[in-house]
Motif scaffolding. Sequence first.
Motif, mmCIF file in Angstrom:
data_model
loop_
_atom_site.group_PDB
_atom_site.id
_atom_site.type_symbol
_atom_site.label_atom_id
_atom_site.label_comp_id
_atom_site.label_asym_id
_atom_site.label_seq_id
_atom_site.Cartn_x
_atom_site.Cartn_y
_atom_site.Cartn_z
ATOM 1 N N THR A 11 0.776 -1.241 0.059
ATOM 2 C CA THR A 11 -0.140 0.039 0.071
ATOM 3 C C THR A 11 0.894 1.245 -0.132
ATOM 4 O OG1 THR A 11 -1.673 1.078 1.064
ATOM 5 C CG2 THR A 11 -0.207 0.116 2.521
ATOM 6 N N ALA A 12 0.316 2.341 -0.597
ATOM 7 C CA ALA A 12 1.057 3.657 -0.725
ATOM 8 C C ALA A 12 0.643 4.446 0.448
ATOM 9 C CB ALA A 12 0.801 4.217 -1.880
ATOM 10 N N ASN A 13 -0.441 3.915 1.292
ATOM 11 C CA ASN A 13 -1.018 4.740 2.415
ATOM 12 C C ASN A 13 -0.229 4.340 3.455
ATOM 13 O OD1 ASN A 13 -3.110 5.580 0.577
ATOM 14 N ND2 ASN A 13 -3.961 3.822 1.070
ATOM 15 N N GLY A 14 -0.400 5.231 4.532
ATOM 16 C CA GLY A 14 0.420 5.215 5.875
ATOM 17 C C GLY A 14 0.971 6.635 6.337
ATOM 18 N N GLU A 15 1.222 6.393 7.638
ATOM 19 C CA GLU A 15 2.091 7.608 8.166
ATOM 20 C C GLU A 15 3.503 7.696 8.000
ATOM 21 O OE1 GLU A 15 0.915 7.397 12.411
ATOM 22 O OE2 GLU A 15 -1.018 7.507 12.135
ATOM 23 N N GLY A 16 4.009 8.947 8.163
ATOM 24 C CA GLY A 16 5.581 8.885 7.832
ATOM 25 C C GLY A 16 5.817 9.058 6.414
ATOM 26 N N ARG A 17 7.044 8.928 6.266
ATOM 27 C CA ARG A 17 7.843 8.959 4.814
ATOM 28 C C ARG A 17 8.503 7.565 4.353
ATOM 29 N NH1 ARG A 17 10.892 14.764 4.348
ATOM 30 N NH2 ARG A 17 10.816 13.756 2.103
ATOM 31 N N LEU A 18 8.891 6.939 5.546
ATOM 32 C CA LEU A 18 9.652 5.619 5.411
ATOM 33 C C LEU A 18 8.711 4.301 5.565
ATOM 34 C CD1 LEU A 18 12.581 6.326 7.735
ATOM 35 C CD2 LEU A 18 12.713 6.771 5.128
ATOM 36 N N PRO A 19 9.170 3.629 4.525
ATOM 37 C CA PRO A 19 8.442 2.234 4.509
ATOM 38 C C PRO A 19 8.401 1.434 5.858
ATOM 39 C CG PRO A 19 9.772 2.424 2.462
ATOM 40 C CD PRO A 19 10.021 3.428 3.415
ATOM 41 N N LYS A 20 7.290 0.807 5.963
ATOM 42 C CA LYS A 20 7.396 0.026 7.327
ATOM 43 C C LYS A 20 6.656 -0.990 7.006
ATOM 44 C CE LYS A 20 5.843 0.461 11.925
ATOM 45 N NZ LYS A 20 5.226 1.319 13.262
ATOM 46 N N MET A 21 6.788 -2.303 7.533
ATOM 47 C CA MET A 21 6.313 -3.559 7.692
ATOM 48 C C MET A 21 5.397 -3.666 9.063
ATOM 49 S SD MET A 21 5.685 -6.306 5.777
ATOM 50 C CE MET A 21 7.336 -6.542 4.753
ATOM 51 N N TRP A 22 4.197 -4.139 8.585
ATOM 52 C CA TRP A 22 3.114 -3.974 9.601
ATOM 53 C C TRP A 22 2.619 -5.673 9.772
ATOM 54 C CZ3 TRP A 22 1.602 0.016 12.648
ATOM 55 C CH2 TRP A 22 1.903 1.328 12.185
ATOM 56 N N PRO A 23 2.704 -5.949 11.148
ATOM 57 C CA PRO A 23 2.368 -7.514 11.500
ATOM 58 C C PRO A 23 0.817 -7.811 11.050
ATOM 59 C CG PRO A 23 2.778 -6.317 13.458
ATOM 60 C CD PRO A 23 3.052 -5.207 12.176
ATOM 61 N N GLY A 24 0.662 -9.031 10.792
ATOM 62 C CA GLY A 24 -0.653 -9.340 10.634
ATOM 63 C C GLY A 24 -0.663 -10.610 9.544
ATOM 64 N N LEU A 83 3.087 -4.183 3.947
ATOM 65 C CA LEU A 83 4.061 -3.248 3.636
ATOM 66 C C LEU A 83 3.506 -1.910 3.317
ATOM 67 C CD1 LEU A 83 6.953 -2.428 3.601
ATOM 68 C CD2 LEU A 83 7.033 -3.585 1.140
ATOM 69 N N SER A 84 3.571 -0.821 4.097
ATOM 70 C CA SER A 84 3.202 0.531 3.960
ATOM 71 C C SER A 84 4.621 1.218 3.598
ATOM 72 C CB SER A 84 2.728 0.975 5.169
ATOM 73 O OG SER A 84 2.572 2.413 5.168
ATOM 74 N N ALA A 85 4.386 1.990 2.106
ATOM 75 C CA ALA A 85 5.335 2.690 1.520
ATOM 76 C C ALA A 85 4.699 4.179 1.168
ATOM 77 C CB ALA A 85 6.061 2.053 0.232
ATOM 78 N N PRO A 86 4.330 4.821 2.197
ATOM 79 C CA PRO A 86 3.652 6.148 2.119
ATOM 80 C C PRO A 86 4.340 6.983 0.661
ATOM 81 C CG PRO A 86 4.071 5.897 4.213
ATOM 82 C CD PRO A 86 4.765 4.795 3.441
ATOM 83 N N GLY A 87 3.254 7.649 -0.108
ATOM 84 C CA GLY A 87 3.937 8.550 -0.999
ATOM 85 C C GLY A 87 3.016 8.500 -2.248
ATOM 86 N N PRO A 117 1.252 7.198 -5.413
ATOM 87 C CA PRO A 117 1.189 5.736 -5.981
ATOM 88 C C PRO A 117 1.990 5.384 -7.172
ATOM 89 C CG PRO A 117 -1.082 6.960 -5.238
ATOM 90 C CD PRO A 117 -0.154 7.790 -5.424
ATOM 91 N N GLU A 118 2.315 6.338 -8.026
ATOM 92 C CA GLU A 118 3.006 6.151 -9.105
ATOM 93 C C GLU A 118 4.462 5.619 -8.747
ATOM 94 O OE1 GLU A 118 0.876 8.793 -8.966
ATOM 95 O OE2 GLU A 118 -0.489 7.428 -10.459
ATOM 96 N N GLY A 119 5.000 6.097 -7.591
ATOM 97 C CA GLY A 119 6.354 5.949 -6.928
ATOM 98 C C GLY A 119 6.386 4.779 -6.185
ATOM 99 N N LEU A 120 5.086 4.093 -5.842
ATOM 100 C CA LEU A 120 5.076 2.859 -4.992
ATOM 101 C C LEU A 120 6.095 1.743 -5.412
ATOM 102 C CD1 LEU A 120 4.157 1.548 -2.487
ATOM 103 C CD2 LEU A 120 2.197 0.484 -3.914
ATOM 104 N N PRO A 121 6.419 1.339 -6.963
ATOM 105 C CA PRO A 121 7.112 0.300 -7.085
ATOM 106 C C PRO A 121 8.494 0.633 -6.900
ATOM 107 C CG PRO A 121 5.742 0.757 -9.005
ATOM 108 C CD PRO A 121 5.333 1.848 -8.087
ATOM 109 N N MET A 122 9.260 1.914 -7.069
ATOM 110 C CA MET A 122 10.146 2.196 -6.764
ATOM 111 C C MET A 122 10.765 2.095 -5.149
ATOM 112 S SD MET A 122 12.495 5.662 -7.243
ATOM 113 C CE MET A 122 11.055 6.638 -6.006
ATOM 114 N N ARG A 123 9.609 2.627 -4.380
ATOM 115 C CA ARG A 123 9.946 2.556 -2.961
ATOM 116 C C ARG A 123 9.863 0.962 -2.455
ATOM 117 N NH1 ARG A 123 6.181 6.559 -3.553
ATOM 118 N NH2 ARG A 123 4.157 5.296 -2.659
ATOM 119 N N VAL A 124 9.132 0.374 -2.953
ATOM 120 C CA VAL A 124 9.035 -1.058 -2.293
ATOM 121 C C VAL A 124 10.292 -1.595 -2.876
ATOM 122 C CG1 VAL A 124 7.855 -3.427 -2.882
ATOM 123 C CG2 VAL A 124 6.407 -1.272 -2.490
#
Length: 239
Positions: A96-109, A114-118, A120-127
Amino acid sequence: MAYNNGQTMTLKAPNGARVVVRFEVNSKARRLILRLDERRREAVAVAPSNRQIKDAAAFAAERVEWISTRLQHLPETVKFEEAEFIQFRGEPCQLTANGEGRLPKMWPGEPKLLSAPGDPEGLPMRVTRYLKKQAKADLTRAVIRHCETLGVEYKAISVKDTRSRWGSCTSDGQLSFSWRLIMAPPKVLDYVAAHECAHLLEMNHSAKFWAHVARCVPDWKRQRAWLRTHGAGLQSAGE
């Protein structure tokens, strides 16, 4: 028709499918090699020299049915897009491109997120950047552990987006790995790390070499089998 390094030709398989073959020249190759590029969905004919490209073309033409069958059985491409599922350390993970902050974070569940905020077009690069960072960390820990077991030292570790091999080792101790190993189960990544560390002692695949691998990963055959079976799936993920 004459072909050059990097050029492609299109063949027609017996079933009517069109098969694209790209030519590569590798002076280290000892013979003609035919492999698949899972991401481009095409075959690659490798020749030891430019003058042997015509032989590589004939080699591929003779095996067009085999190429077509293998391409048809490749896993579907998985893009790093919103709500898409990928594998992370052998377990499903949603992007997901949604989430708080600017850095990617892995949430348990179940599954992990994997939240990589920013944008959406830049999601592939951030992931991709996040996965590379995690791969470098996991591989570094594994290499340090295996080098201690084998009593050897390495010079440097790098992660790349290699397509034909999962790892490599140079004579001066430079270790290189595919970052896509972070999507495989941890034991598989650990095996590849042990494989390259063993090359620091034996730059071959002799019985001595495999004995070194076994000291680090006793069930290495199982991990190698997993990679041979599922490796195409790792290569088909991302851009």
